[in-house]
Every structure is written in C-alpha cells, then in structure tokens.
Scaffold this active site. Structure first.
Site, PDB file in Angstrom:
ATOM      1  N   LYS A  31      81.345-101.575  14.247  1.00  0.00           N
ATOM      2  CA  LYS A  31      81.720-100.331  13.787  1.00  0.00           C
ATOM      3  C   LYS A  31      80.519 -99.640  13.543  1.00  0.00           C
ATOM      4  CE  LYS A  31      82.157 -98.195   9.959  1.00  0.00           C
ATOM      5  NZ  LYS A  31      81.708 -97.016  10.439  1.00  0.00           N
ATOM      6  N   GLU A  54      70.468-105.531   5.978  1.00  0.00           N
ATOM      7  CA  GLU A  54      69.130-105.077   6.294  1.00  0.00           C
ATOM      8  C   GLU A  54      69.101-103.627   5.765  1.00  0.00           C
ATOM      9  OE1 GLU A  54      66.526-106.243   7.965  1.00  0.00           O
ATOM     10  OE2 GLU A  54      67.569-108.321   8.767  1.00  0.00           O
TER      11      GLU A  54
HETATM   12  P1  NAP Z   1      75.246 -96.129   5.221  1.00  0.00           P
HETATM   13  O1  NAP Z   1      75.946 -94.852   4.708  1.00  0.00           O
HETATM   14  O2  NAP Z   1      75.114 -97.295   4.197  1.00  0.00           O
HETATM   15  O3  NAP Z   1      76.412 -96.393   6.275  1.00  0.00           O
HETATM   16  C1  NAP Z   1      75.842 -97.681   7.192  1.00  0.00           C
HETATM   17  C2  NAP Z   1      77.347 -98.071   7.814  1.00  0.00           C
HETATM   18  O4  NAP Z   1      78.087 -98.597   6.659  1.00  0.00           O
HETATM   19  C3  NAP Z   1      78.126 -96.925   8.656  1.00  0.00           C
HETATM   20  O5  NAP Z   1      78.716 -97.645   9.698  1.00  0.00           O
HETATM   21  C4  NAP Z   1      79.147 -96.625   7.369  1.00  0.00           C
HETATM   22  O6  NAP Z   1      80.208 -96.135   7.898  1.00  0.00           O
HETATM   23  C5  NAP Z   1      79.442 -97.918   6.859  1.00  0.00           C
HETATM   24  N1  NAP Z   1      80.183 -98.040   5.483  1.00  0.00           N
HETATM   25  C6  NAP Z   1      79.992 -97.063   4.378  1.00  0.00           C
HETATM   26  N2  NAP Z   1      80.712 -97.470   3.487  1.00  0.00           N
HETATM   27  C7  NAP Z   1      80.974 -98.815   3.681  1.00  0.00           C
HETATM   28  C8  NAP Z   1      81.992 -99.642   3.058  1.00  0.00           C
HETATM   29  N3  NAP Z   1      82.398 -99.353   1.877  1.00  0.00           N
HETATM   30  N4  NAP Z   1      82.140-100.822   3.480  1.00  0.00           N
HETATM   31  C9  NAP Z   1      81.835-101.147   4.795  1.00  0.00           C
HETATM   32  N5  NAP Z   1      81.117-100.258   5.728  1.00  0.00           N
HETATM   33  C10 NAP Z   1      80.722 -98.937   5.095  1.00  0.00           C
HETATM   34  O7  NAP Z   1      73.884 -95.832   5.751  1.00  0.00           O
HETATM   35  P2  NAP Z   1      73.431 -94.634   6.644  1.00  0.00           P
HETATM   36  O8  NAP Z   1      73.350 -93.402   6.069  1.00  0.00           O
HETATM   37  O9  NAP Z   1      74.099 -94.739   8.094  1.00  0.00           O
HETATM   38  O10 NAP Z   1      71.901 -95.352   7.251  1.00  0.00           O
HETATM   39  C11 NAP Z   1      70.795 -95.168   6.449  1.00  0.00           C
HETATM   40  C12 NAP Z   1      70.596 -96.320   5.476  1.00  0.00           C
HETATM   41  O11 NAP Z   1      70.376 -97.586   6.272  1.00  0.00           O
HETATM   42  C13 NAP Z   1      69.198 -96.266   4.778  1.00  0.00           C
HETATM   43  O12 NAP Z   1      69.247 -96.676   3.537  1.00  0.00           O
HETATM   44  C14 NAP Z   1      68.332 -97.124   5.591  1.00  0.00           C
HETATM   45  O13 NAP Z   1      67.145 -97.264   4.947  1.00  0.00           O
HETATM   46  C15 NAP Z   1      69.194 -98.013   6.011  1.00  0.00           C
HETATM   47  N6  NAP Z   1      68.483 -98.861   7.117  1.00  0.00           N
HETATM   48  C16 NAP Z   1      67.969-100.007   7.265  1.00  0.00           C
HETATM   49  C17 NAP Z   1      67.634-100.466   8.224  1.00  0.00           C
HETATM   50  C18 NAP Z   1      66.906-102.177   8.147  1.00  0.00           C
HETATM   51  O14 NAP Z   1      66.715-102.589   9.385  1.00  0.00           O
HETATM   52  N7  NAP Z   1      66.540-102.574   7.079  1.00  0.00           N
HETATM   53  C19 NAP Z   1      67.441 -99.895   9.519  1.00  0.00           C
HETATM   54  C20 NAP Z   1      67.976 -98.561   9.626  1.00  0.00           C
HETATM   55  C21 NAP Z   1      68.624 -98.013   8.410  1.00  0.00           C
HETATM   56  P3  NAP Z   1      80.387 -94.585   8.008  1.00  0.00           P
HETATM   57  O15 NAP Z   1      79.267 -93.777   8.795  1.00  0.00           O
HETATM   58  O16 NAP Z   1      81.815 -94.315   8.539  1.00  0.00           O
HETATM   59  O17 NAP Z   1      80.260 -94.168   6.535  1.00  0.00           O
END
Ligand code: NAP
Length: 474
Positions: free
Chosen positions: A175, A248
């Site tokens: 997803k 992550e």
């Molecule tokens: P996000 O809002 O947390 O979304 C990530 C994924 O989770 C998306 O596919 C999102 O779907 C899904 N999601 C949202 N709510 C969920 C729930 N309740 N249950 C299951 N899945 C859910 O993050 P983002 O804005 O895309 O990415 C930015 C974040 O990712 C930042 O905090 C960044 O630091 C982190 N990140 C970490 C790494 C690492 O390797 N440590 C690498 C890259 C990014 P939807 O898009 O449909 O909401």
C-alpha cells in the site's frame, strides 16, 4: 484520462471508485487510480495469505533471478520512472534519477541476499545434555507481508520492502502513499514482466486509515513493514497484535561542525542534506551544531550557499528544492517558522511560502524546545546553533525524541570516536551528512525513529524466522 487499476489476487482490477493523483508543483491532475474498497482489500489479503506456500517454494536461484531481472528492467525504464517520481512526488528530476539508480542497486542487493540466505550449525554438544546431537538453524519466510510506504521515495522505499520480501520468499500486499501510487503501479507491472508468481504481489491504493488499518489489523498477514511518520507508526504498533512489525519513522537529524572541521568539505554536504527534496527526507538535516570558534565563518558561507539553491519546477535539471507534497504541509512549516521567530529565532534567509513552495530557510537563535527544532520539520528548514565543547554538542544531538542518524565533521580521531560512542542514533556518519545512505547498510533508528533495520540483508533477517533442527544420534 486513463484510470489505473489495482493488482489484486493475480489480476488487474477496476474497483469502480477512484482518486486523482496530482502534481504537487502546479496542482494539475496527472492520473486517476482505482481505490480499494473493503471487499477488494479482503481479497488482496486472502490472496497473499494463500500465496505463502507458492512464494516459499521458489528456490534461491529463482528468487535471485527474478530480482536480477527486475533490477535490469528498472534500469531499462529509468527515464520513464524518474519522470513519474518527479511528477507525483515533486522531487527534482536529477534526484529522481538518483532514486531510480539506487533502486536498481537495492534490488541487486536483495538478489544477492536471496542466494546467500542460510543458517548455521549449532554445537549441541557444548551443553551438558547435548552430546550425540547434531543440528542447525536456518531461516524460513515469515509469511505474508503488508508493506505500507510513504510519499518521499516512492520507488526506493518500496524497493526496500518488496526486494527483501521476494528474497525471503514472502508474498506482499503493498500500500503506497495515496499521493504517490503511480511509481508502485509501474513497479508491479515490471514484477509481473520479470516472472514473479502472479499472487506474489498485491497492490492496494487507498487511505491509510481504511486500507492501511485493515492490513494492520488483519490476521491474514504475518508481518507489517512500515515507513512513515512516528504518529502513524505508534498506532500501527498498538493495533497490529502478534504480527512482526518494523517501523522506519522520522527524525530531526543533527550534524556537528567541530572546531577542527574542514568547512569547505562540510558546506555542500550540509546544503544537500538540509534541502534536497525540500527537506522531505527522514534523515534530512534539521539541526546544525557549530563550534563557537567557527560559527561566524560557517554561518556566512552556509547562508550564502543556501541562497544559491535552485528552487521551483522539479522538471528543471538544477532544481534542489521543489514543492512540498501538499499545501497544508507548506502551511504547517511556515507556521512553525513564524512561531519560532516570535519566540526569538532569527531567519537568516527564507521563511516564506508560495503555494506548496517553501523558501529554503535558515534559522539561528533557536533552542531545542522550539517546535521547529523539537518536532520533525520534514521541510526545507535548518536551524543553526553554537556550542562550546564536544560533550555539549553530543548531549544536544541526543536531546531529541528521535535517533535515526547523525553526522560529525572533525579531523580528530578521538573526537570522532567520542561522537560514535555517545550519539544515541542508528548511524553516525563521520565527515559526512547524516543524510548519507547506501542501500546495503543497516538502516533504522532508536527512540521515536523506529524499530528494526532495513538494508537488504537486515530486512531479510526481519522477514524470516529462525527454525532450529536437531537430530538425536544416540
Ligand atoms: P505517513 O503520513 O505516516 O504515511 C505513510 C503511509 O502510512 C502512507 O501509505 C499512509 O497512507 C499510511 N497510513 C496513514 N495512516 C495510516 C494508518 N492509520 N494505518 C496504516 N497506514 C496508515 O507518512 P508520509 O507523510 O507519507 O511520509 C513522511 C514520514 O515518513 C516522515 O515522518 C518521514 O520521516 C518518514 N520516513 C521515514 C523513513 C525511514 O526510513 N525512517 C523514510 C522515509 C520517510 P496515506 O498516504 O493514504 O495516508
């Protein structure tokens, strides 16, 4: 406009409902993609669960060859994929090409792991009751994996889940972020082209709170591998029951510029590390601690360099700072910057936004408890702070909810090792930015930055279970 289908239970499926995928730079709709209903989601989960034995039965040679062919297919279609990443994620085209190159390697590393996945002999007779026993342990696939991915690296962070899962012999329900599904659709097309068993991958597009949550709570999956924000990650851990979970998550990464640093070497790395992809990188530099004796020198040169950063259209070759993924994200960071200024911070450059474009911003006079320092900015904003000795610098690096990676520039080996030993993070980069990553190194964080490690070998370890085998020869 073509509506892309989802890939579920071995076929491309029109779900009858769809979402728009938009270019974050100009807001235009670039594609329509079907959205998973709850029924479609259940079909995908059941299909993955049923495909466990098919995937587990692939030989190491077959898994390695699928991954090798995938890597070559991605290299072949590099320009098309890079343009898709630039269009849907707003990433500068040259950085999008860099992401594709990295994914080619990520799948190669996964192919290597598929071939070397093995176990170890156990010296049973070292135990009082073990004599006359012979045995070993080896790794078996964990089962069906739910992979939930963020928008900021729509190919390579998906590669870090799908590649090791195939290497380990596990089916995947993928997803991707709702804002960036097109790169994943292309990846699934390539997976099928290179001969992955049809049920080895399922692709669902839909919101995290519905589709993502259904995956997290489903008993049909054996593991969730998640990359995304800390808040969502904590919710996933709480809701996932007995499943294995790797998280992550984010960070507010710091780099230390010590009194003996080579500032000419540090400068370009700090500009790239702070501002590439508009700071929307989990290991983006958010805090720069500069030794007080070099502070003026570094500040002047850094601000000058940041002012030269090319901002704007991701399709321009030179663009470093493109749009943020959504306007509300740009509004959020603009508000955090204004709040910091109201609390005493000084903007040395930037600070304003136009639509989704946030100006590259450098703040000074910030403190660790300001929101723009304490929370993950995930935006083109860097805070400069002066320190007096290495113990203070390391303590301030550690004064954070997060611990993904940190960097230090120094020419003194003892200072470097002090930082290595005392920084509470998943990785320390000496004489480089904390934003440095290659795709075979163990990568992951401590504290709110997550749990578990990625990097082909380490993800395969997470995606397999050890089984112990003993022969009683008495
Ligand atoms: P996000 O809002 O947390 O979304 C990530 C994924 O989770 C998306 O596919 C999102 O779907 C899904 N999601 C949202 N709510 C969920 C729930 N309740 N249950 C299951 N899945 C859910 O993050 P983002 O804005 O895309 O990415 C930015 C974040 O990712 C930042 O905090 C960044 O630091 C982190 N990140 C970490 C790494 C690492 O390797 N440590 C690498 C890259 C990014 P939807 O898009 O449909 O909401």
């Amino acid at each position: 406009m073509l509506t892309h289908k989802l890939y579920v239970a071995g076929q491309w499926m029109d779900t009858g409902t769809n979402i728009d995928v938009c270019n974050p730079y100009d807001g235009s709709v670039i594609a329509k993609v079907c959205q998973a209903t709850s029924e479609v989601t259940e079909r995908a989960l059941s299909s993955a669960s049923a495909a466990r034995s098919t995937m587990a039965q692939l030989t190491a040679r077959q898994r390695g060859e699928i991954l090798d062919r995938l890597s070559h297919a991605i290299a072949r279609d590099k320009e098309e994929i890079a343009r898709t990443i630039a269009l849907e994620a707003g990433k500068g085209i040259s950085f999008a090409r860099g992401e594709v190159d990295r994914s080619v390697e990520t799948f190669q590393f996964a192919a290597d792991e598929a071939r070397r996945l093995c176990g170890e002999l156990i010296p049973f007779d070292a135990a009082a009751t073990g004599s006359g026993r012979f045995g070993y342990f080896r790794r078996y696939p964990v089962g069906a994996i739910g992979a939930i991915t963020p928008f900021n690296f729509p190919l390579n962070l998906v590669a870090h889940k799908v590649g090791p899962a195939i290497a380990a012999g596990c089916p995947v329900v993928l997803k991707p972020a709702s804002t960036t599904p097109l790169t994943s659709i292309k990846l699934v097309e390539l997976l099928l082209e290179v001969g992955l068993p049809a049920e080895g991958i399922n692709l669902l597009v839909g919101s995290g709170s519905t589709v993502g949550n259904a995956m997290v709570t489903s008993e049909k999956l054996d593991m969730i591998t998640f990359t995304g924000s800390p808040g969502v990650g904590l919710g996933i851990k709480a809701a996932s029951g007995i499943k294995k979970v790797t998280l992550e998550l984010g960070s507010n990464s710091a780099v230390v510029i010590h009194q003996d640093a080579d500032i000419q070497k540090a400068l370009p790395r700090c500009v790239i590390g702070g501002f590439a992809n508009s700071g929307q990188v989990c290991i983006s530099i958010q805090r720069i601690y500069v030794h007080r004796s070099r502070y003026e020198e570094f500040r002047t040169a850094f601000v000058e360099a940041v002012k030269q950063a090319v901002t704007g259209d991701p399709m321009q070759e030179q663009t470093l700072v493109g749009p943020m993924i959504e306007e509300r994200e740009a509004e959020r960071i603009e508000k955090w910057v204004q709040q910091a200024i109201a609390e005493g911070a000084i903007a040395l450059c930037g600070g304003k936004r136009r639509g989704t474009l946030m100006e590259p911003t450098v703040l000074e006079n910030t403190t660790e408890r300001m929101t723009v320092v304490w929370e993950e900015a995930f935006a083109p904003v860097v805070c400069l702070m002066a320190y007096d000795n290495i113990e203070e610098a390391v303590a301030r690096v550690n004064d954070s909810q997060f611990g993904l990676q940190a960097g230090i520039f120094t020419s003194d080996i003892k200072t470097a090792f002090y930082a290595v030993d005392h920084m509470h993070v998943g990785g320390v980069m000496v004489n480089d930015m904390p934003t440095f990553r290659v795709d075979n190194m163990p990568y992951g964080g401590v504290k709110l930055s997550g749990t578990g490690r990625e990097g082909a070998r380490f993800s395969v370890e997470e995606m397999t279970e050890l089984k112990t085998v003993m022969f009683n020869l008495n």
